[in-house]
Design a protein around this motif. Structure first.
Motif: not given
Length: 331
Positions: A325-327, A310-312, A316-319
């Motif tokens: 799944e991807l949230h 994941g990452g930011t 900001p949008i956190d993944v």
């Protein structure tokens, strides 16, 4: 011949979706916008158009700017075209926003034309960009660094909102063909003295780089660039269509600030298609894209394809990956 120009403009209007309704033409007084008004006047019955024009005085060239404004008033009066005029201090605007004069003028024109179109009940804003402008735009994008979308250049038609769109019906017409039509009509126009000043990037491309490329490498370099742009636009359109289908298949749930994606939908899919699916997702969610560059989109694709947990991202949008799944969540 002027007849050839009008036929090309008719084709361009159909391609840009400029048929029926009230249209606002951005009128600088220069040859291109003057030719656009003259051509549309000949086509307004065929296309069922009601023409209006708008002129923004940038107040950058003193008396010359005032003369441009007065010339546009007289031109529109002669051809019975309603005209809206406004003056804005672009130098102060540029200083306040800490941006260059070119960018400040572009933003001010854009805002003014949208305001004028909405106040007048227009469904379209017609701009006079032509094929040579398109070639310069594509070349400029290449020099700055770009992808397929940048190689495609300016769009013939772009929705601004549900009621208003921007159209460029002269993108298929060369500057030389515009000049021929104006001579045949015996139509004068204004010349912006700053167009010859080579400290502006666009002018350097027009007056220095492209002539050098034509002289030393390929006399048909403008046509070559335009051909590349057309191919890029066709490829980009196909990729966007496939990416939208991929995104529809992958989305599990969406809300204003979050969404869930089935990452298995991306298995064995081309990386560039996965990147574009995220571009479409950001657009659909109305999340900020200004700070998202190629590396950011590619990093997102890597997360979807299992290269990272994941990452930011800007927002900001956190993944993050959660099992299959991807949230994605915007803070």
């Amino acid at each position: 011949m002027a007849e050839t120009f009008v036929k090309q403009l008719l084709n361009g209007c159909h391609r840009a979706g400029l048929v029926e309704g009230r249209v606002l033409v951005g009128l600088s007084g220069g040859p291109d916008s003057v030719a656009l008004v003259r051509g549309l006047l000949q086509l307004r019955d065929t296309l069922n158009l009601e023409l209006m024009a708008a002129h923004l005085n940038h107040e950058l060239r003193g008396g010359e700017s005032r003369e441009d404004e007065e010339w546009c008033r007289q031109f529109c009066e002669q051809f019975h075209v309603p005209l809206k005029v406004e003056r804005r201090d672009i130098s102060t605007f540029a200083r306040d926003k800490q941006i260059g004069i070119e960018e400040a003028a572009r933003r001010a024109r854009h805002d003014f034309l949208i305001e004028a179109a909405r106040e007048s009940g227009c469904h379209a804003i017609a701009l006079a960009h032509h094929a040579d402008d398109q070639a310069e735009t594509i070349l400029h994008h290449v020099l700055r660094g770009t992808g397929l979308r940048g190689l495609a250049g300016m769009k013939w038609e772009r929705a601004l909102d549900e009621q208003l769109k921007l159209v460029r019906p002269m993108l298929g017409i060369r500057r030389s063909e515009i000049e021929v039509a104006l001579r045949e009509w015996k139509q004068d126009s204004r010349m912006d003295s700053t167009n010859s000043e080579t400290h502006y990037t666009r002018n350097r491309l027009r007056h220095e780089l492209i002539p050098m490329l034509e002289r030393d490498f390929n006399p048909q370099v403008t046509e070559a660039i335009l051909s590349l742009g057309r191919q890029a636009e066709e490829s980009d359109r196909l990729i966007r269509s496939l990416a939208k289908e991929l995104l529809r298949a992958a989305l599990i749930e969406t809300a204003t600030r979050s969404c869930r994606i089935n990452k298995l939908a991306f298995v064995d899919k081309p990386r560039h298609l996965v990147r574009e699916a995220f571009v479409q997702l950001w657009r659909q969610q109305d999340w900020p894209r200004q700070q998202m560059n190629f590396n950011q989109w590619d990093r997102l694709a890597g997360i979807a394809l299992g290269e990272a947990e994941g990452g930011t991202f800007p927002g900001p949008i956190d993944v993050k990956r959660v099992r299959r799944e991807l949230h994605l969540t915007r803070r």
